[in-house]
Design a protein around this motif. Structure first.
Motif, PDB file in Angstrom:
ATOM      1  N   GLU A 138      37.230   1.168  39.138  1.00 34.27           N
ATOM      2  CA  GLU A 138      38.335   2.005  38.675  1.00 34.27           C
ATOM      3  C   GLU A 138      39.559   1.882  39.563  1.00 34.27           C
ATOM      4  O   GLU A 138      40.672   2.116  39.119  1.00 34.27           O
ATOM      5  CB  GLU A 138      37.893   3.466  38.600  1.00 34.27           C
ATOM      6  N   SER A 143      44.096  -3.771  29.493  1.00 34.93           N
ATOM      7  CA  SER A 143      43.892  -3.092  30.770  1.00 34.93           C
ATOM      8  C   SER A 143      42.427  -3.098  31.200  1.00 34.93           C
ATOM      9  O   SER A 143      42.099  -2.608  32.272  1.00 34.93           O
ATOM     10  CB  SER A 143      44.404  -1.655  30.685  1.00 34.93           C
ATOM     11  N   VAL A 144      41.559  -3.659  30.364  1.00 35.63           N
ATOM     12  CA  VAL A 144      40.142  -3.784  30.716  1.00 35.63           C
ATOM     13  C   VAL A 144      39.813  -5.269  30.822  1.00 35.63           C
ATOM     14  O   VAL A 144      40.002  -6.026  29.871  1.00 35.63           O
ATOM     15  CB  VAL A 144      39.229  -3.114  29.659  1.00 35.63           C
ATOM     16  N   LEU A 154      39.301  -1.758  35.484  1.00 36.06           N
ATOM     17  CA  LEU A 154      40.303  -1.031  34.709  1.00 36.06           C
ATOM     18  C   LEU A 154      41.648  -1.262  35.400  1.00 36.06           C
ATOM     19  O   LEU A 154      41.901  -0.705  36.463  1.00 36.06           O
ATOM     20  CB  LEU A 154      39.952   0.453  34.641  1.00 36.06           C
ATOM     21  N   SER A 168      45.430  -1.053  36.286  1.00 37.22           N
ATOM     22  CA  SER A 168      46.483  -0.049  36.182  1.00 37.22           C
ATOM     23  C   SER A 168      47.558  -0.345  37.222  1.00 37.22           C
ATOM     24  O   SER A 168      47.251  -0.667  38.370  1.00 37.22           O
ATOM     25  CB  SER A 168      45.909   1.347  36.423  1.00 37.22           C
ATOM     26  N   THR A 194      36.824  -8.169  32.299  1.00 37.50           N
ATOM     27  CA  THR A 194      35.413  -8.288  32.664  1.00 37.50           C
ATOM     28  C   THR A 194      35.154  -9.606  33.381  1.00 37.50           C
ATOM     29  O   THR A 194      35.884 -10.583  33.223  1.00 37.50           O
ATOM     30  CB  THR A 194      34.508  -8.209  31.420  1.00 37.50           C
ATOM     31  N   VAL A 243      31.767  -0.778  37.106  1.00 33.47           N
ATOM     32  CA  VAL A 243      33.137  -0.588  36.632  1.00 33.47           C
ATOM     33  C   VAL A 243      34.002  -0.241  37.841  1.00 33.47           C
ATOM     34  O   VAL A 243      33.760   0.761  38.512  1.00 33.47           O
ATOM     35  CB  VAL A 243      33.214   0.531  35.570  1.00 33.47           C
ATOM     36  N   THR A 245      33.419  -4.897  35.425  1.00 29.20           N
ATOM     37  CA  THR A 245      34.569  -4.567  34.589  1.00 29.20           C
ATOM     38  C   THR A 245      35.591  -3.905  35.495  1.00 29.20           C
ATOM     39  O   THR A 245      35.231  -3.106  36.361  1.00 29.20           O
ATOM     40  CB  THR A 245      34.173  -3.608  33.448  1.00 29.20           C
TER      41      THR A 245
END
Length: 124
Positions: free
Chosen positions: A49, A110-111, A84, A86, A113, A47, A82
């Motif tokens: 971020e 906002s997610v 995120l 922003s 993959t 993930v 994935t």
């Protein structure tokens, strides 16, 4: 990004995966570009971020290079990604979404993959 930097990044990532760590791993280059990610063992995915490039270094391909490195590593170890999304650093959500889509990420919110692929991407 030099081969040594890619190797350090790969080593850090491999240690994180080996330990099945869910803690945040920060990888920062000397120019201030940063990639923060963690391993989600439940979904067996990385993930992302944060992929940050200082404002004065934007539009020089630095984010593309960092993303290509992590996509290549993910492909080589057969793990999904994935991200995120922003716009906290002032880049519009639509631009960010298009950027990630151009690297194989899918999603409307906002997610997003990206499924690992069985091909090598040119990183260097």
């Amino acid at each position: 990004m030099s081969r040594e930097q890619v190797q350090l990044f790969y080593d850090k990532l491999a240690l994180n995966l080996k330990a099945h760590s869910v803690s945040l791993t920060e990888y920062t280059l000397e120019d201030g570009c940063t990639l923060d990610f963690w391993y989600n063992s439940r979904k067996d995915e990385l993930v992302i971020e944060l992929l940050y490039v200082p404002e004065e270094l934007r539009l020089q391909g630095k984010a593309t290079k960092l993303l290509k490195v992590i996509c290549t590593i993910a492909d080589n170890i057969a793990i999904n990604l994935t991200v995120l999304v922003s716009n906290v650093y002032g880049i519009s959500f639509d631009i960010l979404k298009s950027f990630y889509q151009s690297h194989g990420f899918q999603g409307d919110g906002s997610v997003m993959t990206r499924k690992h692929q069985n091909r090598d991407l040119e990183v260097f």
